[in-house]
Enzyme design. Structure first.
Site, PDB file in Angstrom:
ATOM      1  N   ASP A 192      -7.683  44.126  37.367  1.00 41.59           N
ATOM      2  CA  ASP A 192      -8.290  42.662  37.362  1.00 41.59           C
ATOM      3  C   ASP A 192      -9.361  42.436  36.635  1.00 41.59           C
ATOM      4  O   ASP A 192     -10.505  43.139  36.664  1.00 41.59           O
ATOM      5  CB  ASP A 192      -8.631  42.212  39.028  1.00 41.59           C
ATOM      6  N   HIS A 365     -13.610  38.964  43.385  1.00 44.37           N
ATOM      7  CA  HIS A 365     -13.286  39.692  42.525  1.00 44.37           C
ATOM      8  C   HIS A 365     -14.312  40.360  41.881  1.00 44.37           C
ATOM      9  O   HIS A 365     -15.579  40.151  41.993  1.00 44.37           O
ATOM     10  CB  HIS A 365     -12.712  38.716  41.148  1.00 44.37           C
TER      11      HIS A 365
END
Length: 550
Positions: A192, A365
Site C-alpha cells: 500500500d 494507511h
C-alpha cells in the site's frame, strides 16, 4: 517451469480507489479485491467508476475466486457489477462478508453467489494458489493482508494497512507472521502506497477517543457526530463516550444503520443495553442527554448530515448551539461539498468542529516508517508498489531502494500492464484491455454519452425545427429555434433571427432532389449554424436539427 506467474492490476494504480488485482498462473486466476472509484468533476451525471473487466470475462473459466482484504467501497464496491459477468466464489472475513451481503442483496445477487467467511490464519486453496489471511490494522474491522503461495514462491499483498499498537478493539497487526514469511522467503511484496509521502508513524485510532472525551465532557448541548459509516472503531468510540457521559444515541443514514447492524451482530461493536434509541424519540430528551451519529462526512447531497444542514431531514433540524463533530477528512475532490455543509451548519448557529480546527481523524494507511518495517520483515526479492497515484508509487519505490532492494528488482506498473515473475526474474510483458466503466444509476455510460454531456455542460444546446412541404420541399413556416444553456432567447432576439435566416438560406440552397435526403439537410444545417455561431460568439453549442415534412 513453463508457466510464469502473472500479476496485473485493472485498477488501483496511478489512482486512489478502484482496486482490483489479478494473479494468474497457467489455467488458474484469482482476483484480489473488487473496488469502485468516484467520478471526476467532468464526469457529468456519473455515480461511480468501476474497472473494465473485459479481460476477466474473456478468461472467466480460469477464475477460481475473489478474495477481499476488507469492506471499504474502493475494495468491494464493484462486486455487484462484476458478479453479473463472472459468478465465482467470494472469500472474506466476517464484517467484510456482512457488508458484501448487503451490497449483493441490493442488486438481487445474494442467492446466486457463493460467499465463504474466513478468518485470519485461514488458508484458502484455489487452483495452484494457496492464500493465507494475515490480520492487520486499518480504519475498518476485519482487515487482512494476503500471503499468496504460488508455484514460483510467496507473494505478499498487503492491501490497506497500518501499524496500530493500541487498536480500539482486537489485536495489533500480526508483525510476527510477516517476519516468519520473510525468513521462509518472499518472492514479491505488493504494498500500500497511499501515505508514503508522510514521515514517521501514523497515529493510533484510540487517540480519537481521547479527543471525543474532551468534546463530550462539560458539553450542555446536543452532539451530532459524522464519520465514515464503515469506520466501526470510530463509531464504537462515540458510543463509549455517550455511555460514559450519560447520553442516549440515535443513528441516521442508511449506510450507517446497515454497517452498525451487521457489526453489532458480529460482535465488532459493543453497545450497552438501552443506549441506542429510535431517532423519532430522541427529541423527547434534553439536548445534554443526546448524541446523533450520522452519515455525510463527505458532504454527499443525499446524505443525512447534508439533509440536516439544509432543512431536508424529516426528523432532525439544526438548533443554535448544537455541537457538530465531523470526524473525517475530506477525500480529494470532496473539499467543496464538505465546505458547503460546514458553512450551512455555521449559518444555522451550530458549533462545528472539523479537521481544520481540531484533530478528529487519523489515517488508516501506513506512514513511511511502517512501510519500511514491512519491507524489513518480509525481505522480498522483488517489490511492486500499489494503491496510489504515480507519485506515490515512485516515492514508495525510492523507499524500497533505501531499504536495500535494487532498482532492477522494483516494478512500477500501470493499469493493464502484465508483470511476469519467476523465482529469479521480474519483467513487464505487454498489457491487457483496461479502462474505466462509468455507471449512471444501474447502467453503463459509454464515451459518446459522456462526451455529449461535457459538450452540453460547456456550450449548451440549440434545437432547430424545420417544417417542409411534402409536395415541393418548400418551407411552410419560419424555423423555430430553442436553446438551453446557451443564450437567453428574449435577450438575444437579433441573434436568433440571424440563425433563422441562416437556416432558411441553407434549406433554400437545396434542390428538391437533395431534400429527399433529410440526413444531408440536417448535416448542412448543423454545419452552417455551427460556423456562423463560432464566428459570432466563439462558442460551439450542440446543434440538433429536426426536419419534418407536412
Amino acid at each position: 517451469m513453463a508457466n510464469k506467474l502473472k500479476i496485473l492490476s485493472l485498477g488501483g494504480l496511478n489512482e486512489i480507489g478502484k482496486n482490483l488485482t489479478v494473479y494468474e498462473h497457467g489455467n488458474d486466476i484469482i482476483i484480489v479485491d473488487c473496488g469502485l472509484g468516484f467520478p471526476d468533476d467532468d464526469m457529468y451525471g456519473i455515480d461511480i467508476v468501476i474497472p473494465d473487466i473485459s479481460y476477466l470475462i474473456l478468461h472467466k473459466a480460469k477464475i477460481k475466486g475473489i478474495i477481499l482484504t476488507h469492506g471499504h467501497e474502493d475494495h468491494i464496491g464493484a462486486l455487484p457489477y462484476v458478479m453479473r459477468e463472472i459468478n465465482v466464489p467470494i472469500y472474506a472475513t466476517p464484517l467484510t462478508a456482512g457488508l458484501t451481503e448487503i451490497k449483493l442483496a441490493e442488486h438481487g445477487l445474494l442467492e446466486t453467489t457463493v460467499l465463504e467467511v474466513k478468518k485470519p490464519g485461514d488458508i484458502i486453496k484455489l487452483g495452484c494458489f494457496k492464500v493465507e489471511l494475515i490480520h492487520v490494522n486499518h480504519s475498518i474491522h476485519d482487515t487482512v493482508s494476503l500471503a499468496i503461495k504460488t508455484p514460483h514462491g510467496t507473494v505478499i499483498h498487503t492491501g490497506d494497512f497500518k501499524v496500530d499498537t493500541t487498536p480500539v478493539s482486537g489485536e495489533m497487526i500480526n508483525l510476527a507472521r510477516f517476519g516468519e514469511l520473510g525468513k521462509s522467503g518472499v518472492l514479491a511484496l505488493l504494498s500500500d502506497s497511499t501515505n508514503v509521502e508522510k514521515q514517521g508513524y501514523s497515529t493510533s485510532e484510540s487517540k480519537i477517543g481521547e479527543r471525543f472525551e474532551e468534546l463530550f465532557r462539560n458539553c450542555s448541548q446536543r452532539i451530532i457526530v459524522t464519520t465514515f459509516a464503515s469506520n466501526v472503531h470510530r463509531v464504537q468510540q462515540v458510543i463509549d463516550c455517550a455511555a460514559k457521559f450519560g447520553r442516549r444515541v440515535a443513528i441516521t443514514g442508511r449506510s450507517m444503520e446497515n454497517v452498525l447492524r451487521v457489526s453489532t451482530e458480529l460482535g465488532c461493536v459493543n453497545i450497552p443495553d438501552g443506549l441506542v434509541m429510535e431517532l423519532s424519540k430522541i427529541n423527547n430528551l434534553p439536548p445534554e442527554k443526546t448524541v446523533i451519529i450520522t452519515t455525510g462526512s463527505q458532504g454527499e447531497p443525499m446524505s443525512a448530515l447534508y439533509r440536516i444542514a439544509f432543512s431536508g431531514h424529516k426528523q432532525i433540524e439544526i438548533k443554535s448551539g448544537d455541537r457538530v463533530i465531523i470526524s473525517a477528512s475530506a477525500v480529494p475532490g470532496n473539499e467543496k461539498t464538505v465546505s458547503r455543509v460546514i458553512d450551512e451548519l455555521f449559518r444555522r448557529g451550530a458549533e462545528v468542529i472539523y479537521d481544520k480546527v481540531s484533530e478528529l481523524h487519523v489515517s488508516g494507511h501506513a506512514y513511511q516508517e511502517e512501510l519500511k518495517m514491512i519491507i524489513a520483515l518480509t525481505k522480498p526479492k522483488f517489490f511492486i508498489p500499489v494503491h496510489g497515484e504515480h507519485r506515490h508509487l515512485c516515492n514508495h519505490a525510492k523507499l524500497a531502494e533505501q531499504m536495500g532492494i535494487k532498482s532492477s528488482k522494483i516494478i512500477i506498473a500501470d493499469i493493464g500492464q502484465v508483470i511476469e515473475l519467476t523465482n529469479k526474474t521480474i519483467t513487464k510483458k505487454g498489457s491487457v484491455p483496461y479502462g474505466k466503466v462509468l455507471v449512471d444509476g444501474t447502467g453503463d455510460v459509454d464515451s459518446v454519452v459522456l462526451r455529449d454531456r461535457k459538450h452540453l455542460a460547456q456550450d449548451g444546446m440549440l434545437v432547430v425545427i424545420v417544417n417542409l412541404s411534402s409536395e415541393d420541399g418548400s418551407l411552410i413556416s419560419e424555423p423555430d429555434i430553442i436553446t438551453r444553456g446557451f443564450i437567453y432567447v428574449k435577450e438575444s432576439e437579433e441573434l436568433i433571427q440571424e440563425l433563422k435566416n441562416v437556416t432558411i438560406n441553407t434549406v433554400e440552397s437545396f434542390t428538391r432532389e437533395h431534400l429527399t435526403d433529410q440526413s444531408a439537410l440536417k448535416r448542412a444545417i448543423r454545419s452552417d449554424l455551427s460556423d456562423y455561431l463560432y464566428k459570432k460568439t466563439k462558442r460551439k453549442p450542440m446543434i440538433l436539427p429536426t426536419v419534418t415534412e407536412i
